[in-house]
Scaffold this motif. Structure first.
Motif, PDB file in Angstrom:
ATOM      1  N   MET A   1      61.206  34.885   6.983  1.00 33.07           N
ATOM      2  CA  MET A   1      61.713  34.544   8.694  1.00 33.07           C
ATOM      3  C   MET A   1      60.442  33.716   8.837  1.00 33.07           C
ATOM      4  O   MET A   1      59.020  34.561   8.204  1.00 33.07           O
ATOM      5  N   LYS A   2      60.362  32.619   9.341  1.00 33.46           N
ATOM      6  CA  LYS A   2      59.121  31.920  10.061  1.00 33.46           C
ATOM      7  C   LYS A   2      59.254  32.586  11.441  1.00 33.46           C
ATOM      8  O   LYS A   2      60.633  31.895  12.274  1.00 33.46           O
ATOM      9  N   ILE A   3      58.009  32.986  11.804  1.00 34.32           N
ATOM     10  CA  ILE A   3      57.833  32.460  13.313  1.00 34.32           C
ATOM     11  C   ILE A   3      57.356  31.594  14.199  1.00 34.32           C
ATOM     12  O   ILE A   3      56.671  31.034  14.065  1.00 34.32           O
ATOM     13  N   SER A   4      57.569  31.827  14.965  1.00 35.71           N
ATOM     14  CA  SER A   4      57.403  30.406  15.841  1.00 35.71           C
ATOM     15  C   SER A   4      56.491  29.844  16.490  1.00 35.71           C
ATOM     16  O   SER A   4      55.578  31.122  16.905  1.00 35.71           O
ATOM     17  N   LYS A   5      56.002  29.020  16.785  1.00 30.24           N
ATOM     18  CA  LYS A   5      54.033  28.241  17.188  1.00 30.24           C
ATOM     19  C   LYS A   5      53.800  29.042  18.171  1.00 30.24           C
ATOM     20  O   LYS A   5      52.724  29.564  18.750  1.00 30.24           O
ATOM     21  N   GLU A   6      54.754  28.928  18.798  1.00 28.27           N
ATOM     22  CA  GLU A   6      54.395  29.737  20.775  1.00 28.27           C
ATOM     23  C   GLU A   6      54.350  31.314  20.612  1.00 28.27           C
ATOM     24  O   GLU A   6      53.600  31.383  21.645  1.00 28.27           O
ATOM     25  N   LEU A   7      55.343  31.710  20.312  1.00 26.61           N
ATOM     26  CA  LEU A   7      54.984  33.305  19.866  1.00 26.61           C
ATOM     27  C   LEU A   7      53.290  33.172  18.976  1.00 26.61           C
ATOM     28  O   LEU A   7      52.990  34.207  19.898  1.00 26.61           O
ATOM     29  N   LEU A   8      53.480  32.768  17.711  1.00 27.33           N
ATOM     30  CA  LEU A   8      51.631  32.777  17.316  1.00 27.33           C
ATOM     31  C   LEU A   8      51.173  32.649  18.563  1.00 27.33           C
ATOM     32  O   LEU A   8      50.028  33.212  18.733  1.00 27.33           O
ATOM     33  N   LYS A   9      50.832  31.706  19.548  1.00 25.45           N
ATOM     34  CA  LYS A   9      49.561  31.149  20.003  1.00 25.45           C
ATOM     35  C   LYS A   9      49.274  32.291  21.062  1.00 25.45           C
ATOM     36  O   LYS A   9      47.720  32.121  21.502  1.00 25.45           O
ATOM     37  N   GLY A  10      50.132  32.903  21.404  1.00 20.44           N
ATOM     38  CA  GLY A  10      50.022  34.274  21.733  1.00 20.44           C
ATOM     39  C   GLY A  10      49.773  35.335  21.775  1.00 20.44           C
ATOM     40  O   GLY A  10      48.936  36.213  22.328  1.00 20.44           O
ATOM     41  N   THR A  11      49.405  34.915  19.996  1.00 22.04           N
ATOM     42  CA  THR A  11      49.053  36.388  19.712  1.00 22.04           C
ATOM     43  C   THR A  11      47.461  36.601  18.987  1.00 22.04           C
ATOM     44  O   THR A  11      46.703  37.118  18.225  1.00 22.04           O
ATOM     45  N   THR A  12      46.895  35.222  18.984  1.00 19.45           N
ATOM     46  CA  THR A  12      45.848  34.716  17.946  1.00 19.45           C
ATOM     47  C   THR A  12      44.950  35.533  17.816  1.00 19.45           C
ATOM     48  O   THR A  12      43.926  35.900  17.053  1.00 19.45           O
ATOM     49  N   THR A  13      44.631  35.400  19.460  1.00 21.74           N
ATOM     50  CA  THR A  13      42.864  35.523  19.582  1.00 21.74           C
ATOM     51  C   THR A  13      43.136  37.018  19.778  1.00 21.74           C
ATOM     52  O   THR A  13      41.609  37.914  19.346  1.00 21.74           O
ATOM     53  N   LEU A  14      43.798  37.256  19.718  1.00 22.33           N
ATOM     54  CA  LEU A  14      44.127  39.556  19.544  1.00 22.33           C
ATOM     55  C   LEU A  14      43.735  40.270  18.193  1.00 22.33           C
ATOM     56  O   LEU A  14      43.298  40.638  17.684  1.00 22.33           O
ATOM     57  N   LEU A  15      44.520  39.013  17.193  1.00 23.75           N
ATOM     58  CA  LEU A  15      44.194  38.778  15.511  1.00 23.75           C
ATOM     59  C   LEU A  15      43.033  38.989  14.899  1.00 23.75           C
ATOM     60  O   LEU A  15      42.530  39.709  14.677  1.00 23.75           O
ATOM     61  N   VAL A  16      42.746  38.095  15.468  1.00 23.15           N
ATOM     62  CA  VAL A  16      41.256  37.350  14.990  1.00 23.15           C
ATOM     63  C   VAL A  16      40.740  38.887  15.705  1.00 23.15           C
ATOM     64  O   VAL A  16      39.523  39.025  15.006  1.00 23.15           O
ATOM     65  N   LEU A  17      40.244  39.242  17.153  1.00 19.81           N
ATOM     66  CA  LEU A  17      39.500  39.803  17.405  1.00 19.81           C
ATOM     67  C   LEU A  17      39.841  41.370  16.501  1.00 19.81           C
ATOM     68  O   LEU A  17      39.027  41.471  16.341  1.00 19.81           O
ATOM     69  N   GLN A  18      40.681  41.664  16.282  1.00 24.18           N
ATOM     70  CA  GLN A  18      41.774  43.124  15.598  1.00 24.18           C
ATOM     71  C   GLN A  18      40.476  42.748  14.242  1.00 24.18           C
ATOM     72  O   GLN A  18      39.928  43.815  13.683  1.00 24.18           O
ATOM     73  N   LEU A  19      40.588  41.554  13.176  1.00 26.80           N
ATOM     74  CA  LEU A  19      40.292  42.010  12.150  1.00 26.80           C
ATOM     75  C   LEU A  19      38.875  41.362  12.036  1.00 26.80           C
ATOM     76  O   LEU A  19      38.102  42.516  11.583  1.00 26.80           O
ATOM     77  N   LEU A  20      38.004  40.906  13.440  1.00 27.90           N
ATOM     78  CA  LEU A  20      36.378  40.840  13.703  1.00 27.90           C
ATOM     79  C   LEU A  20      35.875  42.755  13.891  1.00 27.90           C
ATOM     80  O   LEU A  20      34.312  42.778  13.341  1.00 27.90           O
ATOM     81  N   SER A  21      36.488  43.379  13.943  1.00 27.29           N
ATOM     82  CA  SER A  21      36.736  44.617  14.759  1.00 27.29           C
ATOM     83  C   SER A  21      36.529  45.458  13.592  1.00 27.29           C
ATOM     84  O   SER A  21      35.335  46.114  14.185  1.00 27.29           O
ATOM     85  N   GLU A  22      37.250  45.343  12.392  1.00 24.52           N
ATOM     86  CA  GLU A  22      36.885  45.948  11.459  1.00 24.52           C
ATOM     87  C   GLU A  22      35.988  45.715   9.935  1.00 24.52           C
ATOM     88  O   GLU A  22      35.839  46.040   8.857  1.00 24.52           O
ATOM     89  N   GLY A  23      35.366  43.604  10.645  1.00 29.52           N
ATOM     90  CA  GLY A  23      34.134  44.009   9.906  1.00 29.52           C
ATOM     91  C   GLY A  23      33.903  42.567  10.002  1.00 29.52           C
ATOM     92  O   GLY A  23      34.935  42.060  10.520  1.00 29.52           O
ATOM     93  N   ASN A  24      32.807  41.878   9.981  1.00 30.55           N
ATOM     94  CA  ASN A  24      32.229  40.620   9.429  1.00 30.55           C
ATOM     95  C   ASN A  24      33.317  40.007   9.610  1.00 30.55           C
ATOM     96  O   ASN A  24      33.786  39.950   7.167  1.00 30.55           O
ATOM     97  N   LYS A  25      33.933  39.019   9.126  1.00 29.83           N
ATOM     98  CA  LYS A  25      34.107  38.117   8.011  1.00 29.83           C
ATOM     99  C   LYS A  25      34.406  36.558   7.977  1.00 29.83           C
ATOM    100  O   LYS A  25      33.596  36.441   9.264  1.00 29.83           O
ATOM    101  N   TYR A  26      34.976  35.714   7.533  1.00 30.37           N
ATOM    102  CA  TYR A  26      34.340  34.265   7.172  1.00 30.37           C
ATOM    103  C   TYR A  26      35.976  33.960   7.447  1.00 30.37           C
ATOM    104  O   TYR A  26      36.678  34.351   7.353  1.00 30.37           O
ATOM    105  N   GLY A  27      35.653  32.781   7.554  1.00 29.54           N
ATOM    106  CA  GLY A  27      37.129  32.113   8.332  1.00 29.54           C
ATOM    107  C   GLY A  27      38.610  31.783   7.195  1.00 29.54           C
ATOM    108  O   GLY A  27      39.540  32.647   7.152  1.00 29.54           O
ATOM    109  N   TYR A  28      38.231  31.787   6.178  1.00 33.28           N
ATOM    110  CA  TYR A  28      38.918  31.366   4.840  1.00 33.28           C
ATOM    111  C   TYR A  28      39.489  33.512   5.091  1.00 33.28           C
ATOM    112  O   TYR A  28      40.756  33.420   4.213  1.00 33.28           O
TER     113      TYR A  28
END
Length: 117
Positions: free
Chosen positions: A1-28
């Motif tokens: 199932m593919k998630i619509s861009k509209e749904l993803l757009k509202g959560t990307t900041t949350l997801l990115v911050l969560q990943l970085l709260s677990e440790g420093n990371k590079y983009g890829y």
């Protein structure tokens, strides 16, 4: 199932911050971690991720730094700031309230079994 861009757009900041709260990371590394942990439900390309990272950096939510590695060329890493951790906490509360409301609507006013309403 593919998630619509509209749904993803509202959560990307949350997801990115969560990943970085677990440790420093590079983009890829972040894009691959999102894909892996979501079982490829979430895929971010560079054109989506880097503007998010630049905005978060401009707002003081994250910091970037270059690290020289022995195996590859320099990599730009990102780390969450104290201000970013506060934003993450607020975004998590916002997400929980949102998903609870959606679950109530989808459940006809009652919470769905998988929800923690």
């Amino acid at each position: 199932m593919k998630i619509s861009k509209e749904l993803l757009k509202g959560t990307t900041t949350l997801l990115v911050l969560q990943l970085l709260s677990e440790g420093n990371k590079y983009g890829y590394e972040m894009t691959k971690e999102l894909e892996k942990r979501s079982e490829e439900l979430f895929t971010l390309n560079e054109g989506t991720l880097y503007p998010i990272l630049h905005n978060l950096e401009k707002e003081g939510m994250i910091e970037a730094y270059w690290e020289d590695t022995q195996l590859v060329r320099k990599r730009k890493y990102y780390r969450i700031t104290r201000k970013g951790k506060k934003l993450l906490d607020n975004k998590k509360l916002e997400w929980q309230a949102y998903t609870k409301g959606v679950a109530r609507i989808l459940g006809g006013g009652a919470c769905l079994e998988s929800s923690t309403c």
